[in-house]
Design a protein around this motif. Structure first.
Motif, PDB file in Angstrom:
ATOM      1  N   LEU A   1       0.844  -1.210   0.000  1.00 35.95           N
ATOM      2  CA  LEU A   1       0.000   0.000   0.000  1.00 35.95           C
ATOM      3  C   LEU A   1       0.878   1.260   0.000  1.00 35.95           C
ATOM      4  O   LEU A   1       0.687   2.163  -0.805  1.00 35.95           O
ATOM      5  CB  LEU A   1      -0.936   0.007   1.215  1.00 35.95           C
ATOM      6  N   LEU A   2       1.868   1.304   0.900  1.00 36.76           N
ATOM      7  CA  LEU A   2       2.742   2.485   0.961  1.00 36.76           C
ATOM      8  C   LEU A   2       3.554   2.631  -0.328  1.00 36.76           C
ATOM      9  O   LEU A   2       3.722   3.736  -0.847  1.00 36.76           O
ATOM     10  CB  LEU A   2       3.688   2.378   2.159  1.00 36.76           C
ATOM     11  N   MET A   3       4.051   1.494  -0.838  1.00 39.46           N
ATOM     12  CA  MET A   3       4.867   1.578  -2.049  1.00 39.46           C
ATOM     13  C   MET A   3       4.021   1.946  -3.266  1.00 39.46           C
ATOM     14  O   MET A   3       4.496   2.626  -4.183  1.00 39.46           O
ATOM     15  CB  MET A   3       5.632   0.280  -2.266  1.00 39.46           C
ATOM     16  N   ALA A   4       2.761   1.515  -3.270  1.00 39.00           N
ATOM     17  CA  ALA A   4       1.870   1.891  -4.380  1.00 39.00           C
ATOM     18  C   ALA A   4       1.666   3.407  -4.401  1.00 39.00           C
ATOM     19  O   ALA A   4       1.570   4.020  -5.470  1.00 39.00           O
ATOM     20  CB  ALA A   4       0.533   1.170  -4.248  1.00 39.00           C
ATOM     21  N   GLY A   5       1.619   3.988  -3.193  1.00 43.86           N
ATOM     22  CA  GLY A   5       1.497   5.442  -3.134  1.00 43.86           C
ATOM     23  C   GLY A   5       2.733   6.148  -3.640  1.00 43.86           C
ATOM     24  O   GLY A   5       2.658   7.192  -4.298  1.00 43.86           O
ATOM     25  N   ALA A   6       3.899   5.571  -3.355  1.00 42.40           N
ATOM     26  CA  ALA A   6       5.168   6.218  -3.718  1.00 42.40           C
ATOM     27  C   ALA A   6       5.560   5.967  -5.171  1.00 42.40           C
ATOM     28  O   ALA A   6       6.291   6.749  -5.767  1.00 42.40           O
ATOM     29  CB  ALA A   6       6.282   5.724  -2.786  1.00 42.40           C
ATOM     30  N   GLN A   7       5.091   4.867  -5.762  1.00 43.34           N
ATOM     31  CA  GLN A   7       5.506   4.472  -7.111  1.00 43.34           C
ATOM     32  C   GLN A   7       4.281   4.206  -7.963  1.00 43.34           C
ATOM     33  O   GLN A   7       3.870   3.059  -8.155  1.00 43.34           O
ATOM     34  CB  GLN A   7       6.328   3.180  -7.059  1.00 43.34           C
ATOM     35  N   PRO A   8       3.704   5.265  -8.516  1.00 41.79           N
ATOM     36  CA  PRO A   8       2.418   5.106  -9.229  1.00 41.79           C
ATOM     37  C   PRO A   8       2.506   4.196 -10.452  1.00 41.79           C
ATOM     38  O   PRO A   8       1.476   3.728 -10.931  1.00 41.79           O
ATOM     39  CB  PRO A   8       2.070   6.540  -9.639  1.00 41.79           C
ATOM     40  N   ALA A   9       3.717   3.925 -10.940  1.00 44.16           N
ATOM     41  CA  ALA A   9       3.826   3.100 -12.151  1.00 44.16           C
ATOM     42  C   ALA A   9       4.018   1.622 -11.852  1.00 44.16           C
ATOM     43  O   ALA A   9       4.047   0.810 -12.777  1.00 44.16           O
ATOM     44  CB  ALA A   9       4.985   3.600 -13.021  1.00 44.16           C
ATOM     45  N   SER A  10       4.175   1.268 -10.579  1.00 44.79           N
ATOM     46  CA  SER A  10       4.480  -0.129 -10.255  1.00 44.79           C
ATOM     47  C   SER A  10       3.225  -0.939  -9.952  1.00 44.79           C
ATOM     48  O   SER A  10       2.213  -0.408  -9.510  1.00 44.79           O
ATOM     49  CB  SER A  10       5.416  -0.195  -9.034  1.00 44.79           C
ATOM     50  N   ARG A  11       3.321  -2.234 -10.174  1.00 49.45           N
ATOM     51  CA  ARG A  11       2.270  -3.166  -9.805  1.00 49.45           C
ATOM     52  C   ARG A  11       2.816  -4.161  -8.798  1.00 49.45           C
ATOM     53  O   ARG A  11       4.000  -4.479  -8.798  1.00 49.45           O
ATOM     54  CB  ARG A  11       1.717  -3.865 -11.040  1.00 49.45           C
ATOM     55  N   PHE A  12       1.938  -4.653  -7.920  1.00 50.90           N
ATOM     56  CA  PHE A  12       2.369  -5.393  -6.740  1.00 50.90           C
ATOM     57  C   PHE A  12       1.652  -6.723  -6.605  1.00 50.90           C
ATOM     58  O   PHE A  12       0.460  -6.833  -6.889  1.00 50.90           O
ATOM     59  CB  PHE A  12       2.094  -4.564  -5.474  1.00 50.90           C
ATOM     60  N   THR A  13       2.409  -7.727  -6.130  1.00 52.63           N
ATOM     61  CA  THR A  13       1.808  -8.967  -5.671  1.00 52.63           C
ATOM     62  C   THR A  13       2.096  -9.053  -4.179  1.00 52.63           C
ATOM     63  O   THR A  13       3.231  -8.831  -3.743  1.00 52.63           O
ATOM     64  CB  THR A  13       2.419 -10.182  -6.400  1.00 52.63           C
ATOM     65  N   ALA A  14       1.080  -9.361  -3.401  1.00 54.29           N
ATOM     66  CA  ALA A  14       1.211  -9.405  -1.943  1.00 54.29           C
ATOM     67  C   ALA A  14       0.827 -10.804  -1.481  1.00 54.29           C
ATOM     68  O   ALA A  14      -0.332 -11.193  -1.565  1.00 54.29           O
ATOM     69  CB  ALA A  14       0.308  -8.354  -1.308  1.00 54.29           C
TER      70      ALA A  14
END
Lengths: 250, 250
Positions: free
Chosen positions: A61-74
């Motif tokens: 969640l925090l990294m999604a806020g900081a890096q708008p171009a990235s996609r995440f698997t949790a």
């Protein structure tokens, strides 16, 4: 606010960053400073980021806020935590960017795509499997104690998921420095950048941030130690920046 | 002053501690801050101390001043350096307490007594055998470059000489942190205490002090980082204490 169901005992907490919010239990496992430090340290290069043992999902969640171009698997082993993370993702409208997977990282070959990630993050269990006693509630015990996976398991899953030259970032109790550096090197994730975290100026460091690169050559760049609290007991300017706090006097 | 012969190009330098003096070349290898830091960090517990690759003998000389009850073996591969160390020992009247041995630490089984030492110190070559170029003068090259022995060789010699539970203390460039911690653990010398050295407050650490204990259990206690210079560019109070400098204002 979207209509996201809260279970009994849950709260919606403000992450104080880009309007992000997170669902947490009022009494069970709650994210701590370590997760915020790791999200700030990793500043995940690249488009695809994997968080191993995501808990409530605070790191993506925090990294999604900081890096708008990235996609995440949790990835999270505990169904109730994974469900909470999934609802936090929906609450923030991030379903397109954060995918929550409920599963055991020991099954990484079945759960994860091979060599597809630029960055892997992990805030692993803090205590060695062979020390201390398992703690109170089960969800806290899994998050804090090395009972569901070891550092070696974490490194192997990270290695599998990372592309060649990809980065793996972790935070761990400073007293486990040898365990983490040794394990990463053995698993071909060479520690390249590290930082000690000290509660106060002149205090003994209690946390270690470390970033390894898959198949890199040896050579560790230490960053200046991070001091959490100033002499007056409030966060140092650097900690305020990591927490994305506005300077009230600015 | 005793009648100790000086060779051409040599000086007698004051160690500024308990009246100790040391013979050094004016231009060749001269001891640096790292040796003083290691002598201060090791504060060799126990009666018998071994210094591997002693060079001019600065570490046993300083430790002999700090620990009047200890006896020292100082091993050095280069005959001219060993001879210089031997003359410094005589110059200080320490022949009964410091024994200089000229030999290659790879021959540790022939040169050293097994499991007889409480503490082993070493300021090992700074550069990996596989990186950089050998430097100018031969004596400097041997002291600074990993051409005569590797960290593994140093650890094996230390392990052989140390009693069960004995301490091995080293100083190394901070970028070799993983190399040293990993090597020590593999050789059954578990890193138990460590300290980063920063040139200035907020600067990147450039040296690592580490102490391992033979056959100890895992768990590393970090000490607060050591800052060398204050904002005015002079030594911090802690550095002055390590250098045994009197407080001129005291």
């Amino acid at each position: 606010m979207r209509d996201i169901s809260l279970h009994p005992g849950e709260n919606v907490d403000d992450l104080m960053f880009k309007g992000l919010r997170i669902i947490q239990n009022r009494t069970g496992f709650r994210f701590g400073m370590d997760a915020v430090l790791l999200a700030g340290f990793a500043h995940g290069r690249g488009a695809r980021v994997l968080d191993l043992g995501t808990g409530t999902g605070v790191i993506p969640l925090l990294m999604a806020g900081a890096q708008p171009a990235s996609r995440f698997t949790a990835l999270e082993i505990q169904p109730d935590m994974a469900d909470m993370a999934q609802r936090s993702v929906a609450l923030n409208g991030l379903e397109e960017r954060i995918r929550v997977v409920c599963g055991d990282l020991l099954q990484y070959r079945q759960l994860l795509e091979r060599e597809q990630y630029d960055t892997v993050t992990c805030n692993p269990p803090y205590t060695r499997a062979d020390e201390g006693s398992a703690s109170q509630q089960e969800s806290q015990a899994v998050a804090r104690h090395e009972q569901s996976c070891t550092l070696e398991d974490v490194a192997r899953a990270g290695y599998y998921a990372l592309r060649y030259g990809g980065h793996m970032a972790l935070i761990i109790r400073a007293q486990r420095t040898v365990d983490i550096l040794d394990t990463l090197r053995r698993e071909k994730l060479e520690p390249k950048r590290a930082r000690l975290v000290c509660p106060r100026q002149g205090a003994v460091p209690n946390l270690l941030l470390v970033e390894a690169i898959k198949h890199a050559r040896p050579g560790l760049a230490w960053e200046a130690p991070l001091t959490v609290n100033g002499p007056d007991g409030t966060y140092t300017p650097e900690m305020r920046a990591i927490y994305h706090m506005e300077d009230e006097n600015g």
